[in-house]
Design a protein around this motif. Structure first.
Motif, PDB file in Angstrom:
ATOM      1  N   HIS A 252      24.188  29.300  58.821  1.00  0.00           N
ATOM      2  CA  HIS A 252      24.951  30.105  57.866  1.00  0.00           C
ATOM      3  C   HIS A 252      25.958  29.159  57.219  1.00  0.00           C
TER       4      HIS A 252
ATOM      5  N   HIS B 222      14.753  32.983  65.629  1.00  0.00           N
ATOM      6  CA  HIS B 222      15.267  32.881  67.020  1.00  0.00           C
ATOM      7  C   HIS B 222      14.140  32.957  68.054  1.00  0.00           C
TER       8      HIS B 222
ATOM      9  N   LYS C 266      15.268  37.926  54.287  1.00  0.00           N
ATOM     10  CA  LYS C 266      15.746  37.935  55.679  1.00  0.00           C
ATOM     11  C   LYS C 266      16.063  39.354  56.126  1.00  0.00           C
TER      12      LYS C 266
ATOM     13  N   HIS D 273      17.758  27.100  60.121  1.00  0.00           N
ATOM     14  CA  HIS D 273      18.444  28.398  60.223  1.00  0.00           C
ATOM     15  C   HIS D 273      19.923  28.165  60.525  1.00  0.00           C
TER      16      HIS D 273
ATOM     17  N   ASP E  96      21.609  27.642  63.843  1.00  0.00           N
ATOM     18  CA  ASP E  96      22.380  28.871  63.697  1.00  0.00           C
ATOM     19  C   ASP E  96      23.880  28.572  63.802  1.00  0.00           C
TER      20      ASP E  96
HETATM   21 ZN   LIG Z   1      21.626  33.379  62.103  1.00  0.00          ZN
END
Ligand SMILES: [Zn+2]
Length: 524
Positions: A71, A367, A283, A69, A433
């Motif tokens: 970006h 998360h 998502k 996970h 993340d």
């Molecule tokens: Zn994220």
């Protein structure tokens, strides 16, 4: 090239193979073309004559790390186009960096920054417009908090976006107002109010960003990533990067629901695509972040008794969406951080499964940070994948850290309970993340979890960052462990992790990274 020369062998070093099994000393990993063909011990496994040898003595051989996970595309673009505030220790220091950028910018140019973290700042408060206005009358400024759920605008940016004391909170978001009723500049989960006014990203920047992000990933031993939520701009960027040979790590894309409309006719089933870019789950977001106090909790925030956080959509809507995508055969990945938000997602998945049972759905909660034992039990029963970020424990779970500030001492113990999840046999996929993007730091965090009962072993943490990350994207048959038949995506660490104290794992550098049997990074 002769037949023999297409063999390559890693010889020596300690193997941690990604399956969770105990380490093997003095290993040999034999590769042919892009695959692993044999794994054994030196002296026992025959290495074909003429094979290209890589000496790994004194080092650790692990599967290429797979960040489940992050970006990645945005990280790459931001590495080029925004101010990095992630290492600042005070608002004053952040302001200095913004001033410096402003001095270099053209008149009226947008000034964008990212990564500020009030829990690491001396002042222990959010940055506000008043911190920026004295030197930025003409330039709109947007500074994004480390979690991405909160931004600070200066007065010029507020003006451009038309945000005033009369602007209502958007659905699922909040416009902070001061004692005088005027906006303070802080927007929580309300980026949509400013986004349309910021000059759009270009494909050129996207390709440049992916190039930088791939080099960065390889230097950290990462050979696969899962990009958590892209629209058609992002999907096209990855496709173009693949076609131009820029893409050096394997990518699984979580797509935003709107993509279905813009890319009508494209096969979006999980796992479609080539070996480098694949489309994965859809998502969605159910709540915000603890940092912004928008994660949805059952009980109020310790440091703001008036707030229990926010949900991003009504429960009915979540249920409908999860149900629809489930029925269509997709995998869903839903962001939920607070215990209340997590329950809503568990309920939605349970409802969808009741309506149409499906064994191997692998629906994910992204998360999944604040958990009770009954929630862990339900996650197990329903076969949900916990997609978690161990670096959060490392960054914020310690004494006086963000978790304690937001949740208090009792709930602090509930944060990121990896040990309890693994003891129940729940698939645990690790990612970063991007806070920071650094898999080995995440592994260090899980092994040295500040909440001692939640610690897991090195082999378990490694498995969560490799084989179980691959499981989370339906790719465990081709990658995630060092076993015959799998892709030769392998990382060699400069030290033997089994020989050093657990506290030192985060300082270990990557010696070499191979993707599909090709050496794409060597420590210089
Ligand atoms: Zn994220």
């Amino acid at each position: 090239m002769t037949l023999e020369q297409s063999y390559r062998a890693i010889v020596g070093g300690t193997l941690i193979d990604g399956t969770g099994c105990p380490p093997v000393e003095d290993c040999v990993v034999l590769m042919k073309d892009d695959r692993i063909v044999a794994v054994g011990k030196r002296g026992e496994l025959e290495i074909p004559e003429g094979a290209d040898l890589i000496d790994a003595s004194g080092k650790t051989v692990i599967p290429g790390l797979n960040d489940a996970h992050n970006h990645f595309l945005w990280m790459g673009m931001r590495m080029i186009s925004t101010i990095d505030l992630s290492k600042t220790k005070s608002i004053a220091e952040a302001v200095e960096l913004v001033k410096k950028k402003l001095g270099e910018a053209k008149k009226g140019e947008w000034i964008l920054g990212r990564g500020w973290d009030d829990s690491k700042w001396e002042e222990r408060r959010f940055i506000e417009k008043n911190d920026l206005d004295p030197f930025s009358a003409d330039a709109p400024i947007v500074l994004t908090r480390v979690c991405g759920h909160m931004i600070t605008l200066n007065s010029k940016a507020l003006e451009v976006a038309g945000i005033t004391k009369d602007t209502p909170d958007p659905p699922g978001g909040q416009v902070d107002k001061g004692q005088d009723g005027e906006p303070t500049g802080v927007l929580r989960d309300a980026r949509q109010l400013i986004q349309p006014f910021i000059p759009p990203e270009t494909q050129e920047l996207a390709l440049e960003g992916l190039d930088i992000a791939c080099s960065h990933a390889l230097s950290l031993g990462c050979t696969s990533i899962q990009d958590a939520g892209l629209d058609d701009f992002g999907v096209k960027a990855y496709q173009a990067a693949f076609e131009k040979g820029i893409l050096k790590v394997r990518v699984n894309i979580m797509w935003r629901e709107g993509l279905l409309k813009s890319m009508e006719g494209i096969d979006l089933r999980v796992g479609s695509g080539n070996g480098m870019v694949r489309l994965g789950p859809v998502k969605m977001l159910m709540d915000g972040s603890l940092g912004a106090r928008t994660a949805a909790l059952y009980e109020p925030y310790e440091d703001d008794p008036t707030s229990k956080g926010l949900t991003m959509m009504p429960t009915e809507e979540l249920n409908e969406k999860v149900n629809k995508f489930h029925e269509q055969g997709f995998q869903v990945a839903v962001h939920a951080i607070g215990d209340y938000g997590i329950d809503l997602v568990i309920n939605a998945i349970e409802g969808a499964l009741k309506g149409s049972p499906r064994k191997d759905h692998r629906h994910r909660i992204e998360h999944c940070e604040i958990l009770s034992s009954s929630q862990i039990e339900r996650i197990k029963q329903l076969g949900i994948v916990a997609s978690m970020q161990p670096n959060f424990a490392g960054e914020w779970s310690g004494p006086d850290g963000l978790y304690e500030a937001r949740l208090g001492k009792r709930r602090l113990r509930q944060n990121n309970p990896y040990r309890f999840l693994l003891d129940e046999g729940i698939p645990l996929a690790f990612g970063s993340d991007g806070m920071p993007f650094h898999p080995l730091y995440g592994i260090w965090s899980a092994v040295n979890h500040p909440v001692k009962n939640s610690r897991i072993t090195l082999e378990e943490a490694m498995r969560a960052y490799t084989l179980d990350s691959a499981y989370a994207s339906f790719e465990e048959e081709i990658k995630g462990s060092i076993e015959p038949g799998k892709l030769a995506d392998i990382t060699i660490l400069e030290r033997d992790l089994t020989e050093i104290p657990a506290e030192e794992i985060k300082y270990v550098r990557v010696h070499m990274t191979l993707v599909g049997g090709e050496v794409l990074y060597i420590l210089s």
